[in-house]
Design a protein around this motif. Structure first.
Motif, PDB file in Angstrom:
ATOM      1  N   ILE A  64       0.597  -1.393  -0.040  1.00  0.00           N
ATOM      2  CA  ILE A  64      -0.652   0.095   0.473  1.00  0.00           C
ATOM      3  C   ILE A  64       0.826   1.394   0.142  1.00  0.00           C
TER       4      ILE A  64
ATOM      5  N   TYR B  47      -2.717  -6.864  -1.463  1.00  0.00           N
ATOM      6  CA  TYR B  47      -2.773  -6.143  -0.370  1.00  0.00           C
ATOM      7  C   TYR B  47      -4.256  -7.180   0.019  1.00  0.00           C
TER       8      TYR B  47
ATOM      9  N   TRP C 272      -1.859   1.658   7.249  1.00  0.00           N
ATOM     10  CA  TRP C 272      -2.910   2.568   5.549  1.00  0.00           C
ATOM     11  C   TRP C 272      -3.209   3.585   5.984  1.00  0.00           C
TER      12      TRP C 272
ATOM     13  N   HIS D 162      -0.823   7.204   3.440  1.00  0.00           N
ATOM     14  CA  HIS D 162      -2.636   7.263   3.110  1.00  0.00           C
ATOM     15  C   HIS D 162      -2.445   8.293   3.110  1.00  0.00           C
TER      16      HIS D 162
END
Length: 306
Positions: free
Chosen positions: A62, A94, A124, A128
């Motif tokens: 990711i 993933y 994550w 992100h």
């Protein structure tokens, strides 16, 4: 080639080190009074190590997914290899890995399910959002790197037991080891920011070198290196870590060279070298755990079977 590409994306070369580090920590630090063979053959521990390894591998996926444009600038050769696997395939792998982690965690306990679910979410969220911000991004990356070791700690000791026995010498030793590792990983993350400053600037990643400059980053790194003295002093002078003190003394010598080189560095190649020096210290630390009680290696089968 796609298999090699996927191996590069998940940084498969790190996986054996992660597995070894967790097992050695369990044998020599977290459960020193348990037979080594019992630790190695513990099915639940195997599941926790496997789940940790797969979660970290999915985290690399990711991270690669979100950093694809930045890495094309900072790591063009590696990125071209990684791009042999499509973004769609990366996401499929993933989600597949994370679903598998959830399933095998149920074999251990609901606490394991909760821990790994939270760990997956945090990785994550870091990839992100958080990693684009200074300081908090670096600290979060370092914390995420040492969380698998706390998974093993929670396996051997429940949270309420840890809170009730905070004065236990074992927890001070574990905390000191974790603090030293945390500082090394934090230093590595800040070196990576210096190494990747061009890509971070283009992609609007607000890292410390981008906002405050390289000189300020070097001052922070120097401060962090000096901070490593505290956990090492605790481990060497207050508690018994066997012959592992040899590793800590050697690490100080290397870190002095590291600081000298740091203040002379001004190119991506120099920072890449510094990055590898810190990685070497971390990996050497994994193998040096056996120095806490080398009799396990010296006497081999006898010690394992006792």
């Amino acid at each position: 080639m796609k298999i090699i590409s996927l191996f590069s994306v998940v940084r498969g070369y790190n996986i054996p080190i992660i597995i070894l580090a967790q097992y050695l920590s369990a044998i020599f630090i977290l459960s020193p009074k348990t037979r080594a063979l019992d630790v190695i053959l513990d099915f639940n521990l195997f599941i926790i190590v496997l789940a940790s390894t797969l979660t970290i591998a999915s985290g690399y996926i990711i991270n690669s997914f979100y950093d694809s444009q930045k890495d094309l600038i900072n790591k063009p050769n590696k990125t071209m290899l990684d791009r042999l696997v499509s973004q769609k395939t990366k996401l499929q792998v993933y989600f597949g890995l994370n679903f598998f982690v959830f399933l095998i965690a149920t074999l251990v306990s609901w606490r394991a399910v909760f821990f790994f679910s939270a760990y997956i979410f945090l990785i994550w969220f870091y990839s992100h959002k958080i990693k684009k911000y200074p300081i908090i991004g670096n600290i979060t990356a370092a914390l995420l790197a040492i969380l698998p070791f706390f998974a093993i700690l929670l396996y051997y000791q429940k949270i309420d037991s840890i809170l009730q026995n905070l004065n236990n010498e074992k927890y001070y030793v574990i905390f000191a080891h974790a603090s030293f590792l945390f500082l090394l990983i934090l230093i590595r993350e800040m070196i990576k920011d210096l190494e990747n400053i061009i890509g971070d600037l283009v992609q609007n990643y607000r890292t410390i070198p981008v906002i405050l400059g390289e000189s300020f980053s070097k001052k922070v790194i120097t401060f962090l290196v000096l901070c490593t003295v505290i956990p090492v002093y605790i481990l060497i002078e207050i508690y018994d870590v066997g012959y592992m003190d040899i590793y800590f003394y050697a690490s100080f010598v290397i870190l002095i060279f590291f600081l000298i080189k740091l203040w002379k560095s001004d190119s991506k190649e120099n920072y890449f070298l510094l990055h590898n020096i810190i990685k070497f210290i971390i990996v050497a630390g994994v193998f040096s755990i056996v120095l806490i009680k080398p009799s396990v290696l010296v006497h081999g089968r006898d010690v394992l079977a006792i």
